[in-house]
Design a protein around this motif. Structure first.
Motif, PDB file in Angstrom:
ATOM      1  N   ASP A 126       0.841  -1.187   0.000  1.00  0.00           N
ATOM      2  CA  ASP A 126       0.000   0.000   0.000  1.00  0.00           C
ATOM      3  C   ASP A 126       0.882   1.244   0.000  1.00  0.00           C
ATOM      4  N   LEU A 127       0.477   2.252  -0.757  1.00  0.00           N
ATOM      5  CA  LEU A 127       1.171   3.529  -0.819  1.00  0.00           C
ATOM      6  C   LEU A 127       0.302   4.531  -0.068  1.00  0.00           C
ATOM      7  N   VAL A 128       0.720   4.878   1.141  1.00  0.00           N
ATOM      8  CA  VAL A 128      -0.091   5.704   2.025  1.00  0.00           C
ATOM      9  C   VAL A 128       0.187   7.178   1.762  1.00  0.00           C
ATOM     10  N   VAL A 129      -0.861   7.909   1.412  1.00  0.00           N
ATOM     11  CA  VAL A 129      -0.769   9.338   1.097  1.00  0.00           C
ATOM     12  C   VAL A 129      -1.988  10.036   1.688  1.00  0.00           C
ATOM     13  N   THR A 130      -2.023  11.355   1.606  1.00  0.00           N
ATOM     14  CA  THR A 130      -3.195  12.093   2.063  1.00  0.00           C
ATOM     15  C   THR A 130      -4.309  11.974   1.017  1.00  0.00           C
ATOM     16  N   PRO A 131      -5.550  12.244   1.378  1.00  0.00           N
ATOM     17  CA  PRO A 131      -6.649  12.194   0.401  1.00  0.00           C
ATOM     18  C   PRO A 131      -6.410  13.112  -0.792  1.00  0.00           C
ATOM     19  N   GLU A 132      -5.894  14.324  -0.540  1.00  0.00           N
ATOM     20  CA  GLU A 132      -5.632  15.255  -1.640  1.00  0.00           C
ATOM     21  C   GLU A 132      -4.547  14.719  -2.572  1.00  0.00           C
ATOM     22  N   GLN A 133      -3.496  14.132  -2.000  1.00  0.00           N
ATOM     23  CA  GLN A 133      -2.419  13.569  -2.815  1.00  0.00           C
ATOM     24  C   GLN A 133      -2.922  12.385  -3.635  1.00  0.00           C
ATOM     25  N   ARG A 134      -3.755  11.553  -3.035  1.00  0.00           N
ATOM     26  CA  ARG A 134      -4.309  10.415  -3.763  1.00  0.00           C
ATOM     27  C   ARG A 134      -5.119  10.890  -4.963  1.00  0.00           C
ATOM     28  N   ASN A 135      -5.969  11.871  -4.758  1.00  0.00           N
ATOM     29  CA  ASN A 135      -6.783  12.389  -5.858  1.00  0.00           C
ATOM     30  C   ASN A 135      -5.900  12.930  -6.982  1.00  0.00           C
ATOM     31  N   GLU A 136      -4.848  13.647  -6.623  1.00  0.00           N
ATOM     32  CA  GLU A 136      -3.990  14.263  -7.631  1.00  0.00           C
ATOM     33  C   GLU A 136      -3.183  13.225  -8.407  1.00  0.00           C
ATOM     34  N   VAL A 137      -2.591  12.265  -7.717  1.00  0.00           N
ATOM     35  CA  VAL A 137      -1.774  11.287  -8.421  1.00  0.00           C
ATOM     36  C   VAL A 137      -2.640  10.410  -9.324  1.00  0.00           C
ATOM     37  N   LEU A 138      -3.847  10.065  -8.885  1.00  0.00           N
ATOM     38  CA  LEU A 138      -4.729   9.250  -9.723  1.00  0.00           C
ATOM     39  C   LEU A 138      -5.272  10.053 -10.909  1.00  0.00           C
ATOM     40  N   ARG A 139      -5.497  11.345 -10.720  1.00  0.00           N
ATOM     41  CA  ARG A 139      -5.924  12.192 -11.837  1.00  0.00           C
ATOM     42  C   ARG A 139      -4.843  12.227 -12.913  1.00  0.00           C
ATOM     43  N   ARG A 140      -3.609  12.441 -12.489  1.00  0.00           N
ATOM     44  CA  ARG A 140      -2.504  12.462 -13.452  1.00  0.00           C
ATOM     45  C   ARG A 140      -2.347  11.102 -14.128  1.00  0.00           C
ATOM     46  N   MET A 141      -2.478  10.050 -13.354  1.00  0.00           N
ATOM     47  CA  MET A 141      -2.321   8.707 -13.906  1.00  0.00           C
ATOM     48  C   MET A 141      -3.378   8.415 -14.961  1.00  0.00           C
ATOM     49  N   ARG A 142      -4.625   8.800 -14.699  1.00  0.00           N
ATOM     50  CA  ARG A 142      -5.681   8.575 -15.691  1.00  0.00           C
ATOM     51  C   ARG A 142      -5.407   9.355 -16.975  1.00  0.00           C
ATOM     52  N   ASN A 143      -4.968  10.598 -16.852  1.00  0.00           N
ATOM     53  CA  ASN A 143      -4.633  11.399 -18.040  1.00  0.00           C
ATOM     54  C   ASN A 143      -3.495  10.763 -18.826  1.00  0.00           C
ATOM     55  N   ASP A 144      -2.474  10.295 -18.111  1.00  0.00           N
ATOM     56  CA  ASP A 144      -1.320   9.701 -18.784  1.00  0.00           C
ATOM     57  C   ASP A 144      -1.672   8.382 -19.462  1.00  0.00           C
ATOM     58  N   THR A 145      -2.418   7.530 -18.772  1.00  0.00           N
ATOM     59  CA  THR A 145      -2.737   6.232 -19.372  1.00  0.00           C
ATOM     60  C   THR A 145      -3.685   6.380 -20.561  1.00  0.00           C
ATOM     61  N   GLU A 146      -4.553   7.375 -20.536  1.00  0.00           N
ATOM     62  CA  GLU A 146      -5.390   7.647 -21.711  1.00  0.00           C
ATOM     63  C   GLU A 146      -4.519   8.054 -22.896  1.00  0.00           C
ATOM     64  N   TRP A 147      -3.512   8.888 -22.644  1.00  0.00           N
ATOM     65  CA  TRP A 147      -2.597   9.304 -23.715  1.00  0.00           C
ATOM     66  C   TRP A 147      -1.790   8.112 -24.221  1.00  0.00           C
ATOM     67  N   LEU A 148      -1.291   7.291 -23.316  1.00  0.00           N
ATOM     68  CA  LEU A 148      -0.516   6.111 -23.713  1.00  0.00           C
ATOM     69  C   LEU A 148      -1.385   5.142 -24.508  1.00  0.00           C
ATOM     70  N   MET A 149      -2.620   4.989 -24.106  1.00  0.00           N
ATOM     71  CA  MET A 149      -3.547   4.104 -24.809  1.00  0.00           C
ATOM     72  C   MET A 149      -3.792   4.601 -26.235  1.00  0.00           C
ATOM     73  N   ARG A 150      -4.002   5.914 -26.382  1.00  0.00           N
ATOM     74  CA  ARG A 150      -4.235   6.472 -27.720  1.00  0.00           C
ATOM     75  C   ARG A 150      -3.027   6.275 -28.627  1.00  0.00           C
ATOM     76  N   ASN A 151      -1.844   6.235 -28.057  1.00  0.00           N
ATOM     77  CA  ASN A 151      -0.629   6.068 -28.839  1.00  0.00           C
ATOM     78  C   ASN A 151      -0.174   4.618 -28.932  1.00  0.00           C
ATOM     79  N   ARG A 152      -1.034   3.703 -28.489  1.00  0.00           N
ATOM     80  CA  ARG A 152      -0.806   2.252 -28.606  1.00  0.00           C
ATOM     81  C   ARG A 152       0.457   1.814 -27.869  1.00  0.00           C
ATOM     82  N   LEU A 153       0.667   2.370 -26.671  1.00  0.00           N
ATOM     83  CA  LEU A 153       1.844   2.071 -25.859  1.00  0.00           C
ATOM     84  C   LEU A 153       1.419   1.295 -24.617  1.00  0.00           C
ATOM     85  N   MET A 154       2.303   0.369 -24.183  1.00  0.00           N
ATOM     86  CA  MET A 154       1.965  -0.499 -23.059  1.00  0.00           C
ATOM     87  C   MET A 154       3.244  -0.944 -22.355  1.00  0.00           C
ATOM     88  N   ASP A 155       3.084  -1.780 -21.350  1.00  0.00           N
ATOM     89  CA  ASP A 155       4.196  -2.384 -20.603  1.00  0.00           C
ATOM     90  C   ASP A 155       4.990  -1.369 -19.775  1.00  0.00           C
TER      91      ASP A 155
END
Length: 298
Positions: free
Chosen positions: A173-202
């Motif tokens: 488990d990666l323990v963070v504050t609620p605000e930090q969790r929201n921010e890191v997951l927001r960035r992660m969703r944006n990044d993985t959507e971009w990676l998905m559109r560019n057919r990148l994985m692994d």
């Protein structure tokens, strides 16, 4: 689809003989430097940041399966040799990559230079070290699948095949504050959507946990390509969970499809299509990032 006309992008790429950049004192050709030089400007990094302090002979295996050789340049930069496929991928996506990361809210590692050593024809890229300086209590390379691994624990390097380290990495488990969790997951969703559109994985989430006196990572906060999630401890010290997404240049190719078929009996494998990979990645870390309010000081 962004990579459908990849051959056109490769024909249009910029390959310039550099007269001012000499990584490790070598004569090089640089690729798409109209984009990477802008990232160097945003990061306040000199064009000559790789001229000294390392040699291509210093590169060693990064420890992952099929990983290319790499070298750390102090605690700020990492140089990695590129496979043929990763080199072609980086040439094709350079402009789109710049447009994505230059907004300042991405977890993707910041690539600062893509070059070929003229004498050998070998190709490399240099990126900012997403974790910053150590020492680290622990370092992990996480994908949310069977390839998760513990890289370092209390200063000891662990091999990629260490079964105990792999189990611990997958379930940690990666323990963070609620605000930090929201921010890191927001960035992660944006990044993985971009990676998905560019057919990148692994790709992987690189994680480093370190502790120090109050303000010990203040210089890394707000730096492009670094996200230290800092919490106060009751004794007045601080702990930082530093994260970034690395190894994001692998495309979904016929070779990868064949690898998936060969591993058909393997559960939770890394070799899955970009859309499935992105969804699994986000779902896994939505569970692994655990929010907890920082303790009040007595």
């Amino acid at each position: 689809k962004p990579l459908a006309c990849e051959h056109i992008a490769l024909q249009a790429m910029v390959i310039a003989n550099s007269s001012e950049i000499f990584p490790a004192g070598r004569k090089v050709r640089v690729f798409n430097d109209e984009w990477f030089c802008q990232l160097r400007r945003l990061c306040d990094v000199s064009d000559n940041f790789l001229d000294e302090g390392w040699s291509p002979d210093d590169l060693v295996s990064g420890g992952g399966k099929g990983g290319c050789a790499m070298a750390f340049i102090g605690s700020d930069y990492i140089v990695k040799e590129l496979s043929h496929g990763d080199d072609a991928s980086l040439r094709a996506i350079a402009r789109r990559y710049y447009n994505h990361v230059s907004r300042g809210d991405s977890l993707l590692a910041i690539i600062l230079l893509h070059f070929e050593v003229v004498e050998t024809g070998r190709r490399y890229f240099a990126m900012r070290n997403s974790l910053g300086a150590g020492p680290f209590l622990a370092k992990y390379d996480l994908k949310g699948c069977n390839d998760d691994k513990t890289l370092e624990l209390f200063g000891d390097k662990l091999g990629a095949s260490c079964s105990t380290g792999k189990i611990a990495a997958f379930n940690m488990d990666l323990v963070v504050t609620p605000e930090q969790r929201n921010e890191v997951l927001r960035r992660m969703r944006n990044d993985t959507e971009w990676l998905m559109r560019n057919r990148l994985m692994d790709y992987s989430l690189i994680v480093g946990v370190k502790t120090g006196s109050a303000g010990f990572v203040v210089a890394e906060e707000g730096v492009l390509g670094r996200l230290p999630l800092v919490q106060d401890c009751q004794d007045g010290s601080q702990v930082a969970v530093c994260v970034g997404i690395i190894d994001f240049l692998q495309r979904w190719t016929l070779y990868k499809k064949a690898a998936r078929a060969i591993k058909c009996l393997e559960k939770n494998k890394a070799t899955v299509a970009p859309t499935a990979y992105a969804y699994r990645f986000c779902e896994h870390f939505e569970e692994r990032f655990v929010s907890k309010e920082a303790p009040s000081r007595a």
